[in-house]
Structure formats: structure tokens, C-alpha cells
Design an enzyme around this catalytic site. Structure first.
Site, PDB file in Angstrom:
ATOM      1  N   LYS A 262       0.949  -1.058   0.109  1.00  0.00           N
ATOM      2  CA  LYS A 262      -0.030   0.039   0.118  1.00  0.00           C
ATOM      3  C   LYS A 262       0.797   1.465  -0.016  1.00  0.00           C
ATOM      4  CE  LYS A 262      -1.961  -0.909   4.136  1.00  0.00           C
ATOM      5  NZ  LYS A 262      -1.011  -2.268   4.635  1.00  0.00           N
TER       6      LYS A 262
ATOM      7  N   ARG B 149      -0.762  -9.285  13.336  1.00  0.00           N
ATOM      8  CA  ARG B 149      -1.076  -8.331  12.429  1.00  0.00           C
ATOM      9  C   ARG B 149      -2.008  -9.019  11.427  1.00  0.00           C
ATOM     10  NH1 ARG B 149       3.605  -4.732  10.790  1.00  0.00           N
ATOM     11  NH2 ARG B 149       2.172  -3.600   9.530  1.00  0.00           N
TER      12      ARG B 149
HETATM   13  P1  AMP Z   1       0.537   0.124   8.786  1.00  0.00           P
HETATM   14  O1  AMP Z   1       1.662   1.161   8.646  1.00  0.00           O
HETATM   15  O2  AMP Z   1      -0.711   0.610   7.925  1.00  0.00           O
HETATM   16  O3  AMP Z   1       0.739  -1.043   8.640  1.00  0.00           O
HETATM   17  O4  AMP Z   1      -0.210   0.536  10.357  1.00  0.00           O
HETATM   18  C1  AMP Z   1       0.734   0.093  11.370  1.00  0.00           C
HETATM   19  C2  AMP Z   1      -0.070   0.111  12.725  1.00  0.00           C
HETATM   20  O5  AMP Z   1      -0.874   1.219  12.721  1.00  0.00           O
HETATM   21  C3  AMP Z   1      -1.057  -0.835  12.579  1.00  0.00           C
HETATM   22  O6  AMP Z   1      -0.814  -2.133  13.143  1.00  0.00           O
HETATM   23  C4  AMP Z   1      -2.078  -0.414  13.774  1.00  0.00           C
HETATM   24  O7  AMP Z   1      -1.777  -0.543  15.112  1.00  0.00           O
HETATM   25  C5  AMP Z   1      -2.168   0.926  13.426  1.00  0.00           C
HETATM   26  N1  AMP Z   1      -3.236   1.497  12.461  1.00  0.00           N
HETATM   27  C6  AMP Z   1      -2.816   2.262  11.210  1.00  0.00           C
HETATM   28  N2  AMP Z   1      -4.092   2.133  10.534  1.00  0.00           N
HETATM   29  C7  AMP Z   1      -4.990   2.099  11.436  1.00  0.00           C
HETATM   30  C8  AMP Z   1      -6.461   1.976  11.251  1.00  0.00           C
HETATM   31  N3  AMP Z   1      -7.134   2.483  10.141  1.00  0.00           N
HETATM   32  N4  AMP Z   1      -7.203   1.740  12.430  1.00  0.00           N
HETATM   33  C9  AMP Z   1      -6.541   1.444  13.349  1.00  0.00           C
HETATM   34  N5  AMP Z   1      -5.187   1.161  13.850  1.00  0.00           N
HETATM   35  C10 AMP Z   1      -4.511   1.498  12.540  1.00  0.00           C
END
Ligand code: AMP
Length: 243
Positions: free
Chosen positions: A34, A194
Site C-alpha cells: 500500500k 497483524r
Molecule cells: P500500517 O503502517 O498501515 O501497517 O499501520 C501500522 C499500525 O498502525 C497498525 O498495526 C495499527 O496498530 C495502526 N493503524 C494504522 N491504521 C489504522 C487504522 N485504520 N485503524 C486502526 N489502527 C491503525
């Protein structure tokens, strides 16, 4: 001087009436690509790249009480509570610099978040352009995440991969020359947590977008180049924007 919220809201509705913004949600499990797609596609289309993960990491880096709370949740591989994510995301979407539209990377992650987003856009007399789902096998995801590196400068936040997208100089960000680090939540035990959480949350979101329309699924593997994936996502966005 702080401009009253109702005035900026009115101005935004007027702008949206004459130039429909493009809002894209990029969905996919951890490591689906992404961030890589969004960071190239957003400047090409003149859109903001809003990663909710990066918004959370920025809060953590500021070491505020909220940041400390978020850090504990992220380290456990859990989702941050909706009220926190909604507040931080809405603030970013409301900034006039982001009124052309945005690519949302990592949002929504639950059906409740998808419904909140539709309601927010409805309030602004606009809609989501397309929900793009990046599909990747679990084996490919593990290979991707173990090699992922991110820029330690949180205002830059560029991502790399030691094999698929290496920086010009090992361990150094091409863009801002800061050191690259491995995210704490890219460690294998956190990745597995995750993935479990992602799969449980994914089905109802896909159902939701199938139901309201505008879901576009793109299957990718580690054999695809980032340029191929980017071209596929770009076609999906442009076709949907012209609908
Ligand atoms: P990412 O960088 O998108 O992989 O997100 C890293 C972490 O941020 C995730 O494992 C969640 O703990 C938190 N996070 C990111 N986006 C969201 C979301 N839309 N809702 C809840 N937690 C989020």
C-alpha cells in the site's frame, strides 16, 4: 487568525461542487504494498498520501500521552481505537492542501471505519472514488516484511526493501539521507498477530464495498515489479474517477 470551521466547510463544499475530489482507499494486509503504491501514485495524480499508520507513528514520535498510548497498541500488533484514528485522519483530510483528494493507505481496516468514511464524504457532498484491494499471498507477505526498511525521519517516512527496492546507499534514505530502520511491528511475531487481526477485519469491509459498489481487487505477487502494480492501480483509479 483561526478561520471558523463552518466557513472552511462551506468553502470546501463549493470547491468540491466544481471539482470533484479523488478519494482512494488502498486496502491490503501488512506488506501488501500500500505504502509503495501510494507514495508514487499520490504525486502523479496530485493527491495527498495519507497513511494512518504514518499518522500514528508521527504521534508516537512526538511522545505525547496519546502517542505513548498508541505505541503500546501498535507494539502489540493491535488496531488503534477508532476515535483516535478518526480524529487524526479527519484533521488531515480537512486541510485545504488536501482538498484535491487523497490516497488513504491503511484505512479503513474495519467495516465501522468504512461506514464512518462514507458518512464523512456524504457530509462533504462527495464520495469515495474507488476502494482498491491489493491481494498478496501470506508467503509473499513474510518475504516482503522481513526486508522492509523505513526512514527514521518521521516527516519523510519513505519505505524501502533490501531486495525489491533498495536505497542507493545501504541503510540511508535516498530522499533525506536519514538512517533507515526496521519497524518494531515488522518483527515476525508481531506480523503474525497483524495478519490474524487483518483477516478477521477484512471480510466485512470487502462485503461492505461490494454492497455499496466501487471495489477493485488487484492480485500481486513478488514477481510483479512495483511499476506494474502501480500501473494497475492507476488505471483502476482513473477509470473509477471518470465513472
Ligand atoms: P500500517 O503502517 O498501515 O501497517 O499501520 C501500522 C499500525 O498502525 C497498525 O498495526 C495499527 O496498530 C495502526 N493503524 C494504522 N491504521 C489504522 C487504522 N485504520 N485503524 C486502526 N489502527 C491503525
Amino acid at each position: 487568525m483561526k478561520i471558523p470551521r463552518f466557513l472552511t466547510g462551506f468553502a470546501r463544499s463549493l470547491v468540491f461542487l466544481f471539482r470533484r475530489p479523488i478519494y482512494v482507499t488502498l486496502m491490503g494486509g501488512p506488506g501488501a504494498g500500500k505504502g509503495t503504491v501510494a507514495q508514487s501514485l499520490a504525486p502523479q495524480l496530485g493527491l495527498a498520501h495519507l497513511s494512518t499508520g504514518a499518522l500514528m507513528r508521527r504521534e508516537v514520535a512526538q511522545n505525547t500521552p496519546l502517542g505513548q498510548k498508541i505505541e503500546k497498541i501498535m507494539k502489540a500488533g493491535k488496531l488503534v481505537p477508532d476515535e483516535i484514528v478518526f480524529k487524526l485522519l479527519e484533521q488531515e483530510l480537512e486541510r485545504p492542501a488536501n482538498w484535491r483528494g487523497a490516497i488513504l493507505d491503511g484505512f479503513p481496516r474495519t467495516r465501522a471505519q468504512a461506514e464512518w468514511l462514507s458518512a464523512l464524504f456524504g457530509k462533504w457532498y462527495t464520495r469515495l472514488t474507488v476502494a482498491v484491494q491489493l491481494e498478496v499471498s501470506e508467503a509473499d507477505i513474510i518475504e516482503r516484511l522481513s526486508g522492509r526498511r523505513v526512514c527514521s525521519n518521521t516527516t519523510c517516512g519513505n519505505t524501502y526493501h533490501v531486495k525489491f527496492n533498495p536505497p542507493k546507499n545501504e541503510g540511508v534514505c535516498d530522499k533525506c539521507k536519514s538512517a533507515l530502520t526496521q519497524r518494531a511491528d515488522d518483527k515476525p511475531e508481531v506480523v503474525l498477530a497483524r495478519l490474524v487481526e487483518y483477516r478477521a477485519a477484512q471480510a466485512p469491509i470487502l462485503e461492505y464495498y461490494k454492497h455499496v459498489g466501487g471495489l477493485w481487487s488487484i492480485h500481486t505477487t513478488n514477481a510483479n515489479t512495483p511499476a506494474q502494480v502501480l500501473a494497475n492501480v492507476k488505471s483502476a483509479v482513473l477509470a473509477s474517477a471518470n465513472r
